[in-house]
Design an enzyme around this catalytic site. Structure first.
Site, PDB file in Angstrom:
ATOM      1  N   ASP A 158     -15.777 -29.818  42.460  1.00  0.00           N
ATOM      2  CA  ASP A 158     -15.369 -28.415  42.651  1.00  0.00           C
ATOM      3  C   ASP A 158     -14.066 -28.331  43.447  1.00  0.00           C
ATOM      4  O   ASP A 158     -13.407 -27.290  43.437  1.00  0.00           O
ATOM      5  CB  ASP A 158     -16.491 -27.648  43.379  1.00  0.00           C
ATOM      6  CG  ASP A 158     -16.913 -28.295  44.696  1.00  0.00           C
ATOM      7  OD1 ASP A 158     -16.785 -29.539  44.821  1.00  0.00           O
ATOM      8  OD2 ASP A 158     -17.365 -27.572  45.601  1.00  0.00           O
ATOM      9  N   TYR A 168     -13.521 -42.557  45.432  1.00  0.00           N
ATOM     10  CA  TYR A 168     -13.097 -42.477  46.837  1.00  0.00           C
ATOM     11  C   TYR A 168     -13.496 -41.062  47.268  1.00  0.00           C
ATOM     12  O   TYR A 168     -12.897 -40.086  46.811  1.00  0.00           O
ATOM     13  CB  TYR A 168     -11.586 -42.693  46.943  1.00  0.00           C
ATOM     14  CG  TYR A 168     -11.090 -42.662  48.371  1.00  0.00           C
ATOM     15  CD1 TYR A 168     -10.715 -43.830  49.014  1.00  0.00           C
ATOM     16  CD2 TYR A 168     -11.020 -41.454  49.068  1.00  0.00           C
ATOM     17  CE1 TYR A 168     -10.269 -43.803  50.336  1.00  0.00           C
ATOM     18  CE2 TYR A 168     -10.587 -41.423  50.388  1.00  0.00           C
ATOM     19  CZ  TYR A 168     -10.211 -42.599  51.008  1.00  0.00           C
ATOM     20  OH  TYR A 168      -9.779 -42.574  52.311  1.00  0.00           O
ATOM     21  N   THR A 169     -14.525 -40.939  48.118  1.00  0.00           N
ATOM     22  CA  THR A 169     -15.093 -39.613  48.403  1.00  0.00           C
ATOM     23  C   THR A 169     -14.849 -39.110  49.835  1.00  0.00           C
ATOM     24  O   THR A 169     -15.382 -38.076  50.211  1.00  0.00           O
ATOM     25  CB  THR A 169     -16.623 -39.611  48.141  1.00  0.00           C
ATOM     26  OG1 THR A 169     -17.214 -40.670  48.894  1.00  0.00           O
ATOM     27  CG2 THR A 169     -16.947 -39.774  46.678  1.00  0.00           C
ATOM     28  N   ASP A 184     -14.300 -53.924  41.237  1.00  0.00           N
ATOM     29  CA  ASP A 184     -13.538 -53.234  42.271  1.00  0.00           C
ATOM     30  C   ASP A 184     -12.586 -52.275  41.577  1.00  0.00           C
ATOM     31  O   ASP A 184     -11.642 -52.703  40.904  1.00  0.00           O
ATOM     32  CB  ASP A 184     -12.762 -54.242  43.127  1.00  0.00           C
ATOM     33  CG  ASP A 184     -11.923 -53.540  44.187  1.00  0.00           C
ATOM     34  OD1 ASP A 184     -12.010 -52.293  44.295  1.00  0.00           O
ATOM     35  OD2 ASP A 184     -11.174 -54.246  44.896  1.00  0.00           O
ATOM     36  N   TYR A 230     -17.671 -38.355  36.793  1.00  0.00           N
ATOM     37  CA  TYR A 230     -17.956 -37.184  37.637  1.00  0.00           C
ATOM     38  C   TYR A 230     -16.686 -36.690  38.314  1.00  0.00           C
ATOM     39  O   TYR A 230     -15.837 -37.483  38.731  1.00  0.00           O
ATOM     40  CB  TYR A 230     -19.005 -37.529  38.706  1.00  0.00           C
ATOM     41  CG  TYR A 230     -20.323 -37.892  38.077  1.00  0.00           C
ATOM     42  CD1 TYR A 230     -21.228 -36.897  37.708  1.00  0.00           C
ATOM     43  CD2 TYR A 230     -20.636 -39.215  37.788  1.00  0.00           C
ATOM     44  CE1 TYR A 230     -22.421 -37.223  37.075  1.00  0.00           C
ATOM     45  CE2 TYR A 230     -21.826 -39.547  37.164  1.00  0.00           C
ATOM     46  CZ  TYR A 230     -22.710 -38.545  36.812  1.00  0.00           C
ATOM     47  OH  TYR A 230     -23.885 -38.866  36.177  1.00  0.00           O
ATOM     48  N   GLY A 271     -24.006 -45.571  45.453  1.00  0.00           N
ATOM     49  CA  GLY A 271     -23.601 -44.219  45.856  1.00  0.00           C
ATOM     50  C   GLY A 271     -24.780 -43.253  45.749  1.00  0.00           C
ATOM     51  O   GLY A 271     -25.841 -43.591  45.223  1.00  0.00           O
ATOM     52  N   TYR A 279      -7.917 -35.537  48.098  1.00  0.00           N
ATOM     53  CA  TYR A 279      -9.128 -35.914  47.361  1.00  0.00           C
ATOM     54  C   TYR A 279      -9.218 -35.119  46.051  1.00  0.00           C
ATOM     55  O   TYR A 279      -9.368 -35.714  44.966  1.00  0.00           O
ATOM     56  CB  TYR A 279     -10.378 -35.672  48.228  1.00  0.00           C
ATOM     57  CG  TYR A 279     -11.667 -35.726  47.452  1.00  0.00           C
ATOM     58  CD1 TYR A 279     -12.179 -36.931  46.975  1.00  0.00           C
ATOM     59  CD2 TYR A 279     -12.385 -34.554  47.165  1.00  0.00           C
ATOM     60  CE1 TYR A 279     -13.365 -36.971  46.247  1.00  0.00           C
ATOM     61  CE2 TYR A 279     -13.568 -34.594  46.445  1.00  0.00           C
ATOM     62  CZ  TYR A 279     -14.052 -35.792  45.991  1.00  0.00           C
ATOM     63  OH  TYR A 279     -15.218 -35.826  45.261  1.00  0.00           O
TER      64      TYR A 279
END
Ligand SMILES: NC(=O)c1ccc[n+]([C@@H]2O[C@H](COP(=O)([O-])OP(=O)(O)OC[C@H]3O[C@@H](n4cnc5c(N)ncnc54)[C@H](OP(=O)(O)O)[C@@H]3O)[C@@H](O)[C@H]2O)c1
Length: 299
Positions: free
Chosen positions: A109, A68-69, A43, A106, A13, A132
């Site tokens: 915002d 999951y971004t 996973d 992490y 990432g 998200y």
């Protein structure tokens, strides 16, 4: 024996790739991901996979840079988003508690609704606008409720020289098109992935210091960690291509002009005061960070 065993999840990432390089001096690093580029496989959508890696490796520190971004796709894939962003962190936290290890995680915002007009502190009420943000909030809450040792680092508007991000998209479009329309009414703080990774390594070095070890029990919590200052996507885009000889015409548009599946906060600047007061770490202004990033390529 001060050398710690550190499990780094997601070395492919944006942040994970930089972390893999920044945390090397801190101990013995095992990088695990779901692609062949990782040293070992994990996973996060599979709880058994998480437990088996944790029980085999028995890390002192886990850094979870996986998530999951895909903000818009999450509106349709909410189940997967909640599993990776909500359930997986809770399992990691439980396994860390069993081992008395530290979990570094992490968040975003996008846990805020953007109705504020001053930088959000860690104590401000959350109210995510989309799946998200809600799934990342679920991850935060799960980690806190497990009650082990943890640092949740909320960051924002990440970009870098690899991965999927706004900077690379603007650089590509600037070469392909004569005119670009970019949203100018969402305000935030662009943050280079390398600066996030470097700051994380500095925090961990302090916690690990044989001379001045910090008491992580008392320091567990949420910390905001972004570059300082604020801008909007339109101004950010202009700064990205400012040095190009042939610049496309960039036009400001509103969020309403550019409908997307997920709603985003209109204002998501984070206050980094707690990070500065606790660890003495202050990130550069977003434009300085951008300049450092743009001048760090060998090309
Ligand atoms: N991007 C932003 O603007 C932003 C803003 C605020 C906060 N954050 C947070 O900051 C952190 C780092 O974000 P980033 O931008 O570095 O993310 P990224 O570049 O999108 O990378 C996500 C990583 O997660 C891995 N991953 C996804 N699903 C996985 C699964 N099921 N099992 C194992 N690994 C999986 C991916 O692996 P593959 O390479 O195999 O796909 C990839 O390495 C995340 O917690 C994110 O929520 C991001």
């Amino acid at each position: 024996m001060y050398s710690k065993k550190i499990l780094l999840i997601a070395p492919t990432g944006q942040v994970g790739w930089e972390l893999h390089r920044c945390v090397q001096p801190l101990g013995q690093i095992l990088a695990v991901g779901r692609s062949h580029k990782s040293q070992a496989f994990i996973d996060l959508s599979n709880p058994d996979s998480i437990r088996s890696v944790m029980r085999e490796v028995k890390p002192d520190i886990v850094i979870n840079a996986a998530a999951y971004t895909a903000v818009d796709k999450a509106e349709k894939e909410s189940e997967l988003a909640y599993i990776v962003n909500g359930t997986a962190p809770s399992i990691l936290a439980e396994e860390c508690l069993r081992l008395q290890s530290l979990l570094v995680h992490y968040s975003t915002d996008y846990v805020f609704d953007g109705s504020s007009d001053k930088p959000y502190t860690e104590d401000d009420p959350v109210n995510p606008m989309g799946i998200y943000g809600a799934s990342k909030l679920a991850g935060e809450q799960a980690i806190i409720s497990v009650g082990g040792k943890y640092l949740i680092l909320r960051t924002a508007w990440i970009y870098g020289l690899r991965g999927n991000n706004f900077l690379l998209t603007m650089q590509r479009l600037a070469k392909e098109r004569k005119e670009l329309k970019v949203v100018s009414d969402q305000i935030g703080s662009p943050t280079w992935s390398r600066i996030i990774a470097t700051a994380t390594a500095h925090i961990l070095a302090q916690l690990n210091s044989p001379l001045y070890p910090l008491d992580i029990e008392g320091l567990s919590g949420i910390y905001h960690l972004t570059c300082n200052g604020q801008t909007n996507w339109y101004e950010f885009a202009k700064s990205i291509i400012a040095q190009y000889e042939q610049q496309p015409n960039i036009l400001p548009i509103t969020t309403d002009d550019y409908p997307a599946p997920a709603q985003r906060p209109m204002y998501s600047v984070l206050s980094n005061d707690k990070l500065a007061k606790t660890f003495g770490i202050v990130l550069p202004n977003w434009d300085n960070g951008l300049n450092l990033c743009l001048t760090s390529s060998y090309n």
